[in-house]
Design a protein around this motif. Structure first.
Motif, PDB file in Angstrom:
ATOM      1  N   TRP A 113       0.813  -1.220   0.000  1.00 22.13           N
ATOM      2  CA  TRP A 113       0.000   0.000   0.000  1.00 22.13           C
ATOM      3  C   TRP A 113       0.843   1.265   0.000  1.00 22.13           C
ATOM      4  CZ3 TRP A 113       2.104   2.000   4.220  1.00 22.13           C
ATOM      5  CH2 TRP A 113       2.557   1.115   5.208  1.00 22.13           C
ATOM      6  N   TRP A 114       2.149   1.141   0.096  1.00 19.01           N
ATOM      7  CA  TRP A 114       3.048   2.301   0.119  1.00 19.01           C
ATOM      8  C   TRP A 114       2.886   3.152  -1.139  1.00 19.01           C
ATOM      9  CZ3 TRP A 114       9.045   1.579   1.146  1.00 19.01           C
ATOM     10  CH2 TRP A 114       9.627   2.834   1.376  1.00 19.01           C
ATOM     11  N   VAL A 115       2.385   2.585  -2.219  1.00 14.82           N
ATOM     12  CA  VAL A 115       2.192   3.345  -3.453  1.00 14.82           C
ATOM     13  C   VAL A 115       1.111   4.414  -3.301  1.00 14.82           C
ATOM     14  CG1 VAL A 115       2.953   1.424  -4.865  1.00 14.82           C
ATOM     15  CG2 VAL A 115       0.515   1.703  -4.403  1.00 14.82           C
ATOM     16  N   TYR A 116       0.307   4.339  -2.243  1.00 16.50           N
ATOM     17  CA  TYR A 116      -0.801   5.282  -2.060  1.00 16.50           C
ATOM     18  C   TYR A 116      -0.526   6.335  -0.983  1.00 16.50           C
ATOM     19  CZ  TYR A 116      -3.127   1.517  -4.564  1.00 16.50           C
ATOM     20  OH  TYR A 116      -3.447   0.553  -5.479  1.00 16.50           O
ATOM     21  N   GLY A 117       0.429   6.102  -0.134  1.00 23.11           N
ATOM     22  CA  GLY A 117       0.714   7.049   0.936  1.00 23.11           C
ATOM     23  C   GLY A 117       2.039   6.744   1.587  1.00 23.11           C
ATOM     24  N   PRO A 118       2.431   7.524   2.594  1.00 22.74           N
ATOM     25  CA  PRO A 118       3.762   7.370   3.200  1.00 22.74           C
ATOM     26  C   PRO A 118       3.908   6.082   4.003  1.00 22.74           C
ATOM     27  CG  PRO A 118       2.452   8.953   4.432  1.00 22.74           C
ATOM     28  CD  PRO A 118       1.674   8.643   3.185  1.00 22.74           C
ATOM     29  N   LEU A 119       5.143   5.670   4.170  1.00 22.04           N
ATOM     30  CA  LEU A 119       5.475   4.544   5.039  1.00 22.04           C
ATOM     31  C   LEU A 119       5.718   5.123   6.436  1.00 22.04           C
ATOM     32  CD1 LEU A 119       6.158   1.413   4.991  1.00 22.04           C
ATOM     33  CD2 LEU A 119       8.542   2.135   4.926  1.00 22.04           C
ATOM     34  N   ALA A 120       4.634   5.413   7.161  1.00 20.47           N
ATOM     35  CA  ALA A 120       4.750   6.135   8.414  1.00 20.47           C
ATOM     36  C   ALA A 120       4.687   5.231   9.637  1.00 20.47           C
ATOM     37  CB  ALA A 120       3.635   7.185   8.507  1.00 20.47           C
ATOM     38  N   ASP A 121       4.153   4.042   9.499  1.00 15.61           N
ATOM     39  CA  ASP A 121       3.967   3.142  10.635  1.00 15.61           C
ATOM     40  C   ASP A 121       5.290   2.465  10.984  1.00 15.61           C
ATOM     41  OD1 ASP A 121       3.279   1.127  12.429  1.00 15.61           O
ATOM     42  OD2 ASP A 121       1.379   0.705  11.434  1.00 15.61           O
ATOM     43  N   PRO A 122       5.809   2.669  12.216  1.00 15.52           N
ATOM     44  CA  PRO A 122       7.083   2.040  12.602  1.00 15.52           C
ATOM     45  C   PRO A 122       7.062   0.519  12.484  1.00 15.52           C
ATOM     46  CG  PRO A 122       6.489   3.747  14.169  1.00 15.52           C
ATOM     47  CD  PRO A 122       5.305   3.567  13.271  1.00 15.52           C
ATOM     48  N   PHE A 123       5.902  -0.089  12.625  1.00 18.73           N
ATOM     49  CA  PHE A 123       5.792  -1.546  12.501  1.00 18.73           C
ATOM     50  C   PHE A 123       6.287  -1.996  11.129  1.00 18.73           C
ATOM     51  CE2 PHE A 123       3.377  -5.306  11.180  1.00 18.73           C
ATOM     52  CZ  PHE A 123       3.615  -6.179  12.233  1.00 18.73           C
ATOM     53  N   TYR A 124       5.792  -1.357  10.084  1.00 19.53           N
ATOM     54  CA  TYR A 124       6.200  -1.728   8.730  1.00 19.53           C
ATOM     55  C   TYR A 124       7.585  -1.189   8.392  1.00 19.53           C
ATOM     56  CZ  TYR A 124       1.489  -3.411   8.110  1.00 19.53           C
ATOM     57  OH  TYR A 124       0.311  -4.114   8.251  1.00 19.53           O
ATOM     58  N   GLN A 125       7.954  -0.046   8.941  1.00 19.69           N
ATOM     59  CA  GLN A 125       9.309   0.458   8.741  1.00 19.69           C
ATOM     60  C   GLN A 125      10.338  -0.552   9.238  1.00 19.69           C
ATOM     61  OE1 GLN A 125       9.493   4.201  10.813  1.00 19.69           O
ATOM     62  NE2 GLN A 125       8.443   5.345   9.187  1.00 19.69           N
ATOM     63  N   ARG A 126      10.054  -1.183  10.361  1.00 17.76           N
ATOM     64  CA  ARG A 126      10.987  -2.129  10.950  1.00 17.76           C
ATOM     65  C   ARG A 126      11.057  -3.426  10.139  1.00 17.76           C
ATOM     66  NH1 ARG A 126      12.549  -1.071  16.255  1.00 17.76           N
ATOM     67  NH2 ARG A 126      12.626  -3.289  16.725  1.00 17.76           N
ATOM     68  N   TRP A 127       9.914  -3.877   9.643  1.00 17.08           N
ATOM     69  CA  TRP A 127       9.960  -5.084   8.798  1.00 17.08           C
ATOM     70  C   TRP A 127      10.707  -4.802   7.491  1.00 17.08           C
ATOM     71  CZ3 TRP A 127       9.732  -9.528  10.709  1.00 17.08           C
ATOM     72  CH2 TRP A 127       8.865  -9.866  11.744  1.00 17.08           C
ATOM     73  N   MET A 128      10.489  -3.629   6.919  1.00 18.46           N
ATOM     74  CA  MET A 128      11.231  -3.252   5.718  1.00 18.46           C
ATOM     75  C   MET A 128      12.728  -3.195   6.009  1.00 18.46           C
ATOM     76  SD  MET A 128       9.584  -2.745   2.850  1.00 18.46           S
ATOM     77  CE  MET A 128      10.865  -1.756   2.076  1.00 18.46           C
ATOM     78  N   PHE A 133      18.204 -10.214  11.803  1.00 18.13           N
ATOM     79  CA  PHE A 133      18.401  -8.800  11.491  1.00 18.13           C
ATOM     80  C   PHE A 133      17.178  -8.011  11.938  1.00 18.13           C
ATOM     81  CE2 PHE A 133      20.698 -11.442   8.552  1.00 18.13           C
ATOM     82  CZ  PHE A 133      21.930 -10.824   8.377  1.00 18.13           C
ATOM     83  N   TRP A 134      17.403  -6.811  12.503  1.00 18.32           N
ATOM     84  CA  TRP A 134      16.301  -5.950  12.912  1.00 18.32           C
ATOM     85  C   TRP A 134      16.785  -4.510  13.006  1.00 18.32           C
ATOM     86  CZ3 TRP A 134      18.977  -9.296  16.018  1.00 18.32           C
ATOM     87  CH2 TRP A 134      19.581  -8.795  17.168  1.00 18.32           C
ATOM     88  N   GLY A 135      15.858  -3.562  13.155  1.00 15.35           N
ATOM     89  CA  GLY A 135      16.206  -2.146  13.268  1.00 15.35           C
ATOM     90  C   GLY A 135      15.171  -1.273  12.599  1.00 15.35           C
ATOM     91  N   ASN A 136      15.533  -0.021  12.380  1.00 17.86           N
ATOM     92  CA  ASN A 136      14.646   0.908  11.673  1.00 17.86           C
ATOM     93  C   ASN A 136      15.479   1.927  10.914  1.00 17.86           C
ATOM     94  OD1 ASN A 136      12.691   2.645  10.727  1.00 17.86           O
ATOM     95  ND2 ASN A 136      11.534   2.702  12.630  1.00 17.86           N
ATOM     96  N   LEU A 137      15.580   1.727   9.608  1.00 19.52           N
ATOM     97  CA  LEU A 137      16.317   2.638   8.740  1.00 19.52           C
ATOM     98  C   LEU A 137      15.547   3.914   8.449  1.00 19.52           C
ATOM     99  CD1 LEU A 137      17.848   0.300   6.029  1.00 19.52           C
ATOM    100  CD2 LEU A 137      19.101   1.760   7.608  1.00 19.52           C
ATOM    101  N   PHE A 138      14.247   3.918   8.737  1.00 22.80           N
ATOM    102  CA  PHE A 138      13.389   5.030   8.336  1.00 22.80           C
ATOM    103  C   PHE A 138      13.130   6.019   9.471  1.00 22.80           C
ATOM    104  CE2 PHE A 138      12.528   1.286   5.813  1.00 22.80           C
ATOM    105  CZ  PHE A 138      12.534   1.771   4.513  1.00 22.80           C
ATOM    106  N   SER A 139      13.709   5.780  10.632  1.00 20.75           N
ATOM    107  CA  SER A 139      13.516   6.671  11.768  1.00 20.75           C
ATOM    108  C   SER A 139      14.457   7.865  11.673  1.00 20.75           C
ATOM    109  CB  SER A 139      13.760   5.919  13.077  1.00 20.75           C
ATOM    110  OG  SER A 139      15.135   5.598  13.202  1.00 20.75           O
ATOM    111  N   SER A 140      14.245   8.838  12.565  1.00 15.36           N
ATOM    112  CA  SER A 140      15.115  10.023  12.559  1.00 15.36           C
ATOM    113  C   SER A 140      16.542   9.672  12.959  1.00 15.36           C
ATOM    114  CB  SER A 140      14.554  11.092  13.502  1.00 15.36           C
ATOM    115  OG  SER A 140      14.412  10.569  14.814  1.00 15.36           O
TER     116      SER A 140
END
Length: 296
Positions: A141-156, A199-206
């Motif tokens: 669904w990222w094609v329709y809006g931002p990847l804002a949810d940390p849950f999905y950011q972390r899986w990505m 592997f884990w983490g969050n590349l999309f966080s500040s």
């Protein structure tokens, strides 16, 4: 989830590459074509089971490629990208190649096999057309809006980290987790029996971060296949001759998974939880963990 991950001498992207204006502008027709949003890919991969093949040709996430955090605030479409992100992807130099490589991985982790991301760039007067296809559908669904949810950011982030490597030849791996997009069937489990690490983490966080641990029983096999990002890349100090271990870019290796992770699933053999940051807390855990497996 069964994947073909070539090994490459490059590290995961953190800093954003910004470029000056591209030397030659694309003509109006090509620019219009490049601006089209993601559509259905012809000849899309169709699978009724969990063994989706990986559409990527290389496994090279590099330290000077596009910043993942620059992608997450907007839809994952060419029209949705910022001007800086577009410039990074259309840069004809080496930084542009690294940015395109990162985007290829992002699309593969995020989108479905019947989705793709297309754009063009100018390579010294020659127009190059790129089409990156989806695979795992972690955030289609990222094609329709931002990847804002940390849950999905972390899986990505876990998906991207698990597919980072030091070398440049192909190796097949199996990625597994508690989520449907990384489920595994009996055939896959029987073919990929060596647990490499997690592997884990969050590349999309500040403050982006990635962590990895290694499965002690899988280190020898991983090194044989030159999969070094869970256990670390072995090198020799030219001055002393002593062996040293290097991490893959920003992926912090926190030790043995037997120490930092708890609970191995009976249905897939993946780690259920790992310590979020062992250097800070011995109790705070995350279950958004991607476990990698190798062939014996």
């Amino acid at each position: 989830m069964f994947l073909c991950c070539p090994r490459a001498v490059a590290l995961l992207a953190i800093p954003l590459v910004t470029t000056a204006c591209i030397g030659a502008e694309l003509d109006a027709e090509l620019d219009e074509e490049a601006a089209e949003p993601i559509g259905e890919a012809e000849g899309a991969i169709v699978s009724s089971n969990s063994m989706l093949p990986n559409a990527m040709s290389k496994n090279a996430l590099s330290s000077s490629a596009l910043n993942p955090a620059a992608l997450s605030p907007n839809p994952l479409t060419w029209a949705g990208l910022s001007a800086n992100a577009r410039a990074a992807l259309q840069n004809p130099g080496s930084n542009g190649a690294l940015s395109r490589e990162l985007l290829r991985y992002v699309v593969s982790c995020a989108l479905r096999p019947n989705q793709s991301f297309s754009f063009s760039w100018n390579d010294g007067g020659t127009v190059r057309s790129e089409t990156y296809r989806g695979d795992l559908a972690i955030a289609d669904w990222w094609v329709y809006g931002p990847l804002a949810d940390p849950f999905y950011q972390r899986w990505m982030s876990g998906c991207l980290a698990s597919r980072t490597n030091w070398y440049g030849v192909s190796v097949l791996i199996s990625l597994r987790s508690s989520q449907p997009f990384m489920s595994s069937g009996t055939t896959e489990r029987n073919s990929y029996t060596v647990r490499e690490g997690a592997f884990w983490g969050n590349l999309f966080s500040s403050t982006p971060y990635l962590r990895a641990c290694y499965s002690p029983a899988g280190v020898a096999r991983a090194r044989t296949l030159q999969r070094d990002c869970a256990a670390g890349h072995l090198d020799v100090n030219p001055g002393t001759g002593a062996s040293t271990t290097q991490a893959c870019g920003p992926i912090a290796i926190v030790g043995s998974c037997d120490t930092v992770c708890s609970g191995v699933s009976n249905n897939g053999g993946f780690y259920s939880q790992c310590l979020e940051n062992p250097a800070i807390s011995s109790t705070v855990r995350t279950d958004q963990v991607v476990t990698s497996f190798l062939p014996p």
